[in-house]
Write a protein that holds these residues in place. Structure first.
Motif, PDB file in Angstrom:
ATOM      1  N   ALA A 178     -46.544  -9.197  -2.679  1.00  0.00           N
ATOM      2  CA  ALA A 178     -45.474  -9.323  -3.669  1.00  0.00           C
ATOM      3  C   ALA A 178     -44.157  -9.679  -3.001  1.00  0.00           C
ATOM      4  O   ALA A 178     -43.373 -10.480  -3.527  1.00  0.00           O
ATOM      5  CB  ALA A 178     -45.344  -8.032  -4.466  1.00  0.00           C
ATOM      6  N   ALA A 179     -43.885  -9.094  -1.841  1.00  0.00           N
ATOM      7  CA  ALA A 179     -42.641  -9.398  -1.133  1.00  0.00           C
ATOM      8  C   ALA A 179     -42.604 -10.865  -0.711  1.00  0.00           C
ATOM      9  O   ALA A 179     -41.567 -11.538  -0.848  1.00  0.00           O
ATOM     10  CB  ALA A 179     -42.506  -8.494   0.084  1.00  0.00           C
ATOM     11  N   HIS A 180     -43.724 -11.370  -0.220  1.00  0.00           N
ATOM     12  CA  HIS A 180     -43.752 -12.777   0.200  1.00  0.00           C
ATOM     13  C   HIS A 180     -43.605 -13.709  -0.999  1.00  0.00           C
ATOM     14  O   HIS A 180     -42.986 -14.783  -0.889  1.00  0.00           O
ATOM     15  CB  HIS A 180     -45.021 -13.059   0.986  1.00  0.00           C
ATOM     16  N   GLU A 181     -44.146 -13.320  -2.133  1.00  0.00           N
ATOM     17  CA  GLU A 181     -43.959 -14.125  -3.344  1.00  0.00           C
ATOM     18  C   GLU A 181     -42.491 -14.170  -3.753  1.00  0.00           C
ATOM     19  O   GLU A 181     -41.979 -15.221  -4.168  1.00  0.00           O
ATOM     20  CB  GLU A 181     -44.811 -13.557  -4.482  1.00  0.00           C
ATOM     21  N   ILE A 182     -41.802 -13.049  -3.629  1.00  0.00           N
ATOM     22  CA  ILE A 182     -40.384 -13.010  -3.975  1.00  0.00           C
ATOM     23  C   ILE A 182     -39.570 -13.880  -3.025  1.00  0.00           C
ATOM     24  O   ILE A 182     -38.673 -14.620  -3.451  1.00  0.00           O
ATOM     25  CB  ILE A 182     -39.881 -11.555  -3.978  1.00  0.00           C
ATOM     26  N   VAL A 183     -39.873 -13.821  -1.741  1.00  0.00           N
ATOM     27  CA  VAL A 183     -39.187 -14.690  -0.780  1.00  0.00           C
ATOM     28  C   VAL A 183     -39.359 -16.156  -1.181  1.00  0.00           C
ATOM     29  O   VAL A 183     -38.402 -16.941  -1.161  1.00  0.00           O
ATOM     30  CB  VAL A 183     -39.718 -14.443   0.647  1.00  0.00           C
ATOM     31  N   ALA A 184     -40.578 -16.525  -1.576  1.00  0.00           N
ATOM     32  CA  ALA A 184     -40.828 -17.905  -1.989  1.00  0.00           C
ATOM     33  C   ALA A 184     -40.069 -18.247  -3.267  1.00  0.00           C
ATOM     34  O   ALA A 184     -39.541 -19.357  -3.407  1.00  0.00           O
ATOM     35  CB  ALA A 184     -42.327 -18.128  -2.183  1.00  0.00           C
ATOM     36  N   GLU A 185     -40.005 -17.304  -4.202  1.00  0.00           N
ATOM     37  CA  GLU A 185     -39.291 -17.565  -5.450  1.00  0.00           C
ATOM     38  C   GLU A 185     -37.794 -17.747  -5.230  1.00  0.00           C
ATOM     39  O   GLU A 185     -37.169 -18.617  -5.848  1.00  0.00           O
ATOM     40  CB  GLU A 185     -39.531 -16.426  -6.438  1.00  0.00           C
ATOM     41  N   VAL A 186     -37.213 -16.942  -4.369  1.00  0.00           N
ATOM     42  CA  VAL A 186     -35.784 -17.087  -4.091  1.00  0.00           C
ATOM     43  C   VAL A 186     -35.525 -18.403  -3.373  1.00  0.00           C
ATOM     44  O   VAL A 186     -34.577 -19.128  -3.687  1.00  0.00           O
ATOM     45  CB  VAL A 186     -35.260 -15.897  -3.266  1.00  0.00           C
ATOM     46  N   GLY A 187     -36.368 -18.721  -2.393  1.00  0.00           N
ATOM     47  CA  GLY A 187     -36.309 -20.032  -1.761  1.00  0.00           C
ATOM     48  C   GLY A 187     -35.173 -20.240  -0.781  1.00  0.00           C
ATOM     49  O   GLY A 187     -34.905 -21.376  -0.378  1.00  0.00           O
ATOM     50  N   ALA A 188     -34.497 -19.176  -0.356  1.00  0.00           N
ATOM     51  CA  ALA A 188     -33.412 -19.307   0.608  1.00  0.00           C
ATOM     52  C   ALA A 188     -33.956 -19.204   2.030  1.00  0.00           C
ATOM     53  O   ALA A 188     -34.910 -18.463   2.293  1.00  0.00           O
ATOM     54  CB  ALA A 188     -32.358 -18.228   0.372  1.00  0.00           C
ATOM     55  N   ASP A 189     -33.337 -19.937   2.955  1.00  0.00           N
ATOM     56  CA  ASP A 189     -33.790 -19.907   4.340  1.00  0.00           C
ATOM     57  C   ASP A 189     -33.527 -18.564   5.005  1.00  0.00           C
ATOM     58  O   ASP A 189     -34.173 -18.227   5.997  1.00  0.00           O
ATOM     59  CB  ASP A 189     -33.099 -21.003   5.154  1.00  0.00           C
ATOM     60  N   GLY A 214     -48.505 -13.382   6.849  1.00  0.00           N
ATOM     61  CA  GLY A 214     -47.124 -13.515   6.399  1.00  0.00           C
ATOM     62  C   GLY A 214     -46.126 -13.785   7.495  1.00  0.00           C
ATOM     63  O   GLY A 214     -44.916 -13.774   7.248  1.00  0.00           O
ATOM     64  N   ARG A 215     -46.603 -14.060   8.692  1.00  0.00           N
ATOM     65  CA  ARG A 215     -45.725 -14.080   9.858  1.00  0.00           C
ATOM     66  C   ARG A 215     -44.503 -14.972   9.688  1.00  0.00           C
ATOM     67  O   ARG A 215     -43.392 -14.622  10.107  1.00  0.00           O
ATOM     68  CB  ARG A 215     -46.508 -14.511  11.094  1.00  0.00           C
ATOM     69  N   ASP A 216     -44.646 -16.123   9.111  1.00  0.00           N
ATOM     70  CA  ASP A 216     -43.518 -17.048   9.017  1.00  0.00           C
ATOM     71  C   ASP A 216     -42.367 -16.482   8.205  1.00  0.00           C
ATOM     72  O   ASP A 216     -41.220 -16.936   8.352  1.00  0.00           O
ATOM     73  CB  ASP A 216     -43.974 -18.373   8.401  1.00  0.00           C
ATOM     74  N   ASN A 217     -42.652 -15.503   7.354  1.00  0.00           N
ATOM     75  CA  ASN A 217     -41.610 -14.904   6.515  1.00  0.00           C
ATOM     76  C   ASN A 217     -41.240 -13.491   6.938  1.00  0.00           C
ATOM     77  O   ASN A 217     -40.507 -12.814   6.215  1.00  0.00           O
ATOM     78  CB  ASN A 217     -42.072 -14.861   5.051  1.00  0.00           C
ATOM     79  N   ILE A 218     -41.723 -13.038   8.094  1.00  0.00           N
ATOM     80  CA  ILE A 218     -41.436 -11.677   8.542  1.00  0.00           C
ATOM     81  C   ILE A 218     -40.247 -11.697   9.489  1.00  0.00           C
ATOM     82  O   ILE A 218     -40.291 -12.325  10.551  1.00  0.00           O
ATOM     83  CB  ILE A 218     -42.673 -11.040   9.207  1.00  0.00           C
ATOM     84  N   GLY A 219     -39.176 -11.016   9.086  1.00  0.00           N
ATOM     85  CA  GLY A 219     -37.954 -11.016   9.871  1.00  0.00           C
ATOM     86  C   GLY A 219     -37.717  -9.751  10.663  1.00  0.00           C
ATOM     87  O   GLY A 219     -36.803  -9.703  11.489  1.00  0.00           O
ATOM     88  N   HIS A 220     -38.514  -8.716  10.423  1.00  0.00           N
ATOM     89  CA  HIS A 220     -38.317  -7.456  11.130  1.00  0.00           C
ATOM     90  C   HIS A 220     -39.568  -6.613  10.937  1.00  0.00           C
ATOM     91  O   HIS A 220     -40.210  -6.674   9.881  1.00  0.00           O
ATOM     92  CB  HIS A 220     -37.100  -6.718  10.570  1.00  0.00           C
ATOM     93  N   ILE A 221     -39.916  -5.821  11.962  1.00  0.00           N
ATOM     94  CA  ILE A 221     -41.052  -4.913  11.909  1.00  0.00           C
ATOM     95  C   ILE A 221     -40.541  -3.499  12.152  1.00  0.00           C
ATOM     96  O   ILE A 221     -39.619  -3.282  12.942  1.00  0.00           O
ATOM     97  CB  ILE A 221     -42.114  -5.294  12.962  1.00  0.00           C
ATOM     98  N   GLN A 222     -41.150  -2.536  11.469  1.00  0.00           N
ATOM     99  CA  GLN A 222     -40.909  -1.129  11.744  1.00  0.00           C
ATOM    100  C   GLN A 222     -42.245  -0.420  11.936  1.00  0.00           C
ATOM    101  O   GLN A 222     -43.286  -0.907  11.469  1.00  0.00           O
ATOM    102  CB  GLN A 222     -40.108  -0.476  10.613  1.00  0.00           C
ATOM    103  N   ILE A 223     -42.191   0.723  12.609  1.00  0.00           N
ATOM    104  CA  ILE A 223     -43.421   1.436  12.958  1.00  0.00           C
ATOM    105  C   ILE A 223     -43.256   2.935  12.761  1.00  0.00           C
ATOM    106  O   ILE A 223     -42.158   3.478  12.819  1.00  0.00           O
ATOM    107  CB  ILE A 223     -43.844   1.160  14.416  1.00  0.00           C
ATOM    108  N   ALA A 224     -44.382   3.594  12.552  1.00  0.00           N
ATOM    109  CA  ALA A 224     -44.498   5.057  12.534  1.00  0.00           C
ATOM    110  C   ALA A 224     -45.984   5.373  12.481  1.00  0.00           C
ATOM    111  O   ALA A 224     -46.800   4.561  12.023  1.00  0.00           O
ATOM    112  CB  ALA A 224     -43.779   5.674  11.335  1.00  0.00           C
TER     113      ALA A 224
END
Length: 278
Positions: A178-189, A214-224
């Motif tokens: 769903a997050a990747h779909e939203i990124v595509a819908e917004v369409g901003a670089d 989703g790598r091309d649209n992943i700008g940050h990773i977090q872990i736990a």
């Protein structure tokens, strides 16, 4: 108005840092001391960067001074979330709160510039009921487009993060797809997904395949660690394997350590030894 910087989710990696690059989350880690003392603790532990939820209770100059004194990079912070203590978890998807959300971006930009921070997590907010979801989706897209437009001149990337429904039962965005779909819908670089492996494991599983998809649209990773959200040295996920895969795949973004230490923070950092700042 500052000069336009090209948005980038993958900043250059200083040679003296091992990969991946880890950032201590100062909202959860080093809670043995007050907030402004945590920067020194993080640097002494070998972290190259820090992140936290919200900076707004502290002066931007004070935080910037701590970053500079300890040679730390400010990796990420969150946009104003509304009434956090009252249970609100963001404003970006809340119809009727657009003016408040957009006014909060003034504070975001002021802190981001002073802290030289190029990633800001824009929280969506909680779903009031299923009937509201459609209107929330439209509001979310509009507000994210507005934020991305304002951020572009500063070289800032707006991040959106799916959060698991166990820890935040009513949060609007819960799934990676769903997050990747939203990124595509917004369409901003300059909008990207913040992939927290902890949340993603709970909601989606199949972490490495999900990351690669989703790598091309992943700008940050977090872990736990999963399921207890403690150090990434126990639980369902094989983090040493994942770190090696991230390195081999050439991921040179940041990895935020957004976990709750089991005891004092320093005693739980054995997992971090191979990746300490040299």
């Amino acid at each position: 108005m500052p000069g336009r910087r090209p948005p980038s989710n993958r900043a250059a990696v200083p040679e003296e840092f091992a990969m991946p690059r880890f950032a201590a989350n100062l909202s959860l880690m080093f809670n043995e001391v007050e907030f402004m003392a945590r920067f020194e603790r993080a640097a002494h532990a070998g972290f190259a960067g820090v992140e936290f939820l919200f900076p707004y209770a502290w002066a931007a100059d004070d935080i910037a001074g701590a970053l500079e004194a300890h040679r730390l990079t400010q990796v990420l912070f969150n946009a104003p979330p509304g009434d956090w203590d009252g249970g609100e978890r963001g404003l970006a998807a809340l119809p009727g709160r657009e003016a408040e959300f957009r006014a909060g971006l003034d504070d975001v930009l002021r802190y981001a510039e002073r802290l030289d921070c190029r990633r800001v997590h824009v929280m969506a907010g909680n779903v009031a009921d299923l009937a509201a979801a459609e209107a929330m989706h439209a509001t979310y897209l509009d507000n994210l487009a507005h934020a991305a437009d304002r951020f572009a001149a500063y070289g800032i990337t707006a991040l959106i993060e799916p959060i698991n429904s166990r820890d935040m039962p009513h949060y609007f965005l819960t799934r990676q797809a769903a997050a990747h779909e939203i990124v595509a819908e917004v369409g901003a670089d300059n909008i990207a997904v913040q992939m927290d492996f902890y949340h993603a494991q709970i909601m989606d599983g199949d972490i490495w395949t999900t990351f690669r998809a989703g790598r091309d649209n992943i700008g940050h990773i977090q872990i736990a660690g999963v399921p207890e959200r403690n150090e990434p040295d126990d639980g369902e996920l094989n983090y040493p394997w994942l770190f090696e895969r991230l390195d081999a795949a050439g991921y040179n973004g940041w990895v935020g350590c957004e976990y709750i230490p089991r005891d004092d923070t320093e005693s739980g950092l054995g997992w971090f030894a191979p990746w300490r700042r040299r």
